[in-house]
Design a protein around this motif. Structure first.
Motif, mmCIF file in Angstrom:
data_model
loop_
_atom_site.group_PDB
_atom_site.id
_atom_site.type_symbol
_atom_site.label_atom_id
_atom_site.label_comp_id
_atom_site.label_asym_id
_atom_site.label_seq_id
_atom_site.Cartn_x
_atom_site.Cartn_y
_atom_site.Cartn_z
ATOM 1 N N LEU A 95 0.793 -1.224 0.000
ATOM 2 C CA LEU A 95 0.000 0.000 0.000
ATOM 3 C C LEU A 95 0.827 1.277 0.000
ATOM 4 O O LEU A 95 0.334 2.332 -0.382
ATOM 5 C CB LEU A 95 -0.921 0.024 1.232
ATOM 6 N N CYS A 96 2.073 1.191 0.442
ATOM 7 C CA CYS A 96 2.881 2.401 0.598
ATOM 8 C C CYS A 96 3.443 2.864 -0.748
ATOM 9 O O CYS A 96 3.328 2.187 -1.770
ATOM 10 C CB CYS A 96 4.024 2.158 1.585
ATOM 11 N N GLU A 97 4.092 4.021 -0.753
ATOM 12 C CA GLU A 97 4.646 4.586 -1.987
ATOM 13 C C GLU A 97 5.670 3.656 -2.619
ATOM 14 O O GLU A 97 5.687 3.470 -3.845
ATOM 15 C CB GLU A 97 5.280 5.950 -1.699
ATOM 16 N N ARG A 98 6.545 3.068 -1.799
ATOM 17 C CA ARG A 98 7.565 2.172 -2.327
ATOM 18 C C ARG A 98 6.927 0.960 -3.006
ATOM 19 O O ARG A 98 7.337 0.561 -4.099
ATOM 20 C CB ARG A 98 8.486 1.706 -1.197
ATOM 21 N N CYS A 99 5.953 0.364 -2.355
ATOM 22 C CA CYS A 99 5.292 -0.805 -2.938
ATOM 23 C C CYS A 99 4.625 -0.458 -4.261
ATOM 24 O O CYS A 99 4.740 -1.203 -5.245
ATOM 25 C CB CYS A 99 4.263 -1.373 -1.967
ATOM 26 N N LEU A 100 3.951 0.680 -4.294
ATOM 27 C CA LEU A 100 3.218 1.062 -5.492
ATOM 28 C C LEU A 100 4.145 1.490 -6.627
ATOM 29 O O LEU A 100 3.739 1.510 -7.791
ATOM 30 C CB LEU A 100 2.220 2.175 -5.163
ATOM 31 N N LYS A 101 5.397 1.799 -6.300
ATOM 32 C CA LYS A 101 6.400 2.110 -7.331
ATOM 33 C C LYS A 101 7.119 0.850 -7.814
ATOM 34 O O LYS A 101 8.000 0.927 -8.664
ATOM 35 C CB LYS A 101 7.443 3.086 -6.770
ATOM 36 N N GLY A 102 6.748 -0.314 -7.279
ATOM 37 C CA GLY A 102 7.433 -1.540 -7.640
ATOM 38 C C GLY A 102 8.737 -1.730 -6.900
ATOM 39 O O GLY A 102 9.578 -2.530 -7.302
ATOM 40 N N GLU A 103 8.913 -0.999 -5.807
ATOM 41 C CA GLU A 103 10.110 -1.106 -4.968
ATOM 42 C C GLU A 103 9.736 -1.718 -3.617
ATOM 43 O O GLU A 103 10.117 -1.227 -2.563
ATOM 44 C CB GLU A 103 10.732 0.281 -4.767
ATOM 45 N N ASP A 104 8.972 -2.800 -3.668
ATOM 46 C CA ASP A 104 8.425 -3.353 -2.423
ATOM 47 C C ASP A 104 9.493 -3.867 -1.469
ATOM 48 O O ASP A 104 9.259 -3.969 -0.272
ATOM 49 C CB ASP A 104 7.409 -4.456 -2.733
ATOM 50 N N ASN A 105 10.700 -4.182 -1.983
ATOM 51 C CA ASN A 105 11.757 -4.607 -1.076
ATOM 52 C C ASN A 105 12.381 -3.433 -0.321
ATOM 53 O O ASN A 105 13.292 -3.627 0.496
ATOM 54 C CB ASN A 105 12.846 -5.398 -1.817
ATOM 55 N N LEU A 106 11.873 -2.198 -0.553
ATOM 56 C CA LEU A 106 12.237 -1.022 0.243
ATOM 57 C C LEU A 106 11.068 -0.552 1.103
ATOM 58 O O LEU A 106 11.133 0.509 1.723
ATOM 59 C CB LEU A 106 12.700 0.114 -0.676
#
Length: 343
Positions: A95-106
């Motif tokens: 749900l967070c910005e990182r996840c939605l940018k495809g950077e879910d490992n951050l």
């Protein structure tokens, strides 16, 4: 269900086969009947308390798993009981910005299965629906369980961080490890010339069979000079490293001017010597890397299914022999992955 439980920090002997309660899937979760579980050096670091030292005990290790869907929780739509699947071990909020940018490992809430929550050394495992992919056809459960964590780690290092391109010289440290057998193949897939470091003639032979173009024995004190010789004095354009303090100064000296080094671990120690003059004068880039976005497992599995990448299984053991699997990894007696057959 049966599970290998870590009841204390310490050596492999702290891993005990126990009967524990079978977990129940919640909303958007799936209960997996584990057929095979892959071992990783991460498991050793967690067992010793180097990684996640405040983790509550008892605990079940294991990031990698392949198996059959046993039951699904409310809201699951992509899988049904009986489906054969592979587990993606990186868990994030989605749900967070990182996840939605495809950077879910951050993601600030990022977790790795077996490190931050109970893992795959068990007959049953509950994971979010988003962490499952269909098992590639023609692949055994053991082979499938040898893929996720190490291939994700290697993919981010080679493709996302190092941006390897055709014709480059890529140095892959400790070629017999799970990450490195994946990195050799991925670097070759992207057109690189691969120089692999090894500790024995047997591992050199296997690395060359896997696709490495050259091999260097890193137990020799001046091994980095051989890397430079093999590259006409230039050094490696890109380096895949997880060997840690003992070899880091040599890694720096083996890297070409303007080269990039991706680091995803420190198996020989966390505090090394950094020769700063080499870094700034030769304009080296040192890039930290942990896992990869969940999205990266999709192309990895497509390449596996097409035969362009393949898991390398060095040893298969029963679930109750998890402690022996840890010893094999620690003593570097295996080329490729150690996998537990669970059920």
């Amino acid at each position: 269900m049966r599970a290998v439980v870590m009841e204390a920090r310490g050596g492999p002997e702290v891993l005990k086969l126990k009967e524990v309660e079978t977990p129940t899937p919640g909303p958007k979760e799936v209960l997996l009947r584990v057929k095979a579980a892959g071992l990783n050096h991460l498991d050793i670091w967690v067992r010793k308390g180097v990684a996640s030292p405040k983790l509550p005990l008892p605990h079940v290790l294991g990031a990698d798993a392949a198996g059959v869907v046993e039951a699904v929780g409310p809201g699951v739509t992509a899988f049904k009981p009986g489906d054969e699947v592979v587990v993606n071990p990186g868990i994030s909020c989605g749900l967070c910005e990182r996840c939605l940018k495809g950077e879910d490992n951050l993601c600030p809430r990022y977790e790795i299965l077996g490190e931050h929550r109970w893992g795959s050394y068990a007959e049953g495992l509950v994971v979010p629906e988003a962490n499952l992919l269909p098992k590639p056809q023609g692949l055994s459960f053991v082979e499938a369980a040898a893929i996720p964590l190490t291939f994700l780690t290697a993919w981010q290092m080679v493709v996302d961080k190092l941006q390897v391109s055709p014709g480059e010289d890529v140095l892959v440290m400790a070629a017999g490890s799970g990450v490195s057998v994946a990195a050799i193949q991925i670097a070759k897939l992207f057109g690189a010339r691969v120089i692999a470091t090894v500790g024995s003639e047997e591992k050199l032979r296997k690395a060359l069979e896997l696709g490495a173009d050259e091999g260097v024995n890193y137990t020799h004190p001046d091994w980095f000079k051989e890397v430079r010789r093999l590259t006409g004095g230039k050094g490696a354009d890109k380096v895949v490293d997880h060997t840690g303090a003992l070899y880091f100064e040599g890694v720096i000296k083996a890297t070409a001017n303007g080269g990039r080094i991706a680091i995803a671990g420190a198996s020989s120690g966390y505090e090394g010597t950094l020769p700063f003059a080499h870094v700034f004068f030769r304009q080296l880039s040192i890039l930290g890397s942990t896992m990869a976005s969940k999205s990266r497992l999709f192309p990895i599995l497509r390449h596996v299914e097409a035969g362009r990448l393949r898991p390398v299984v060095g040893q298969v053991l029963p679930l109750e022999a998890a402690a022996e699997g840890h010893r094999l990894l620690e003593e570097r007696r295996v080329f490729g992955k150690v996998v537990l057959e669970v059920a």
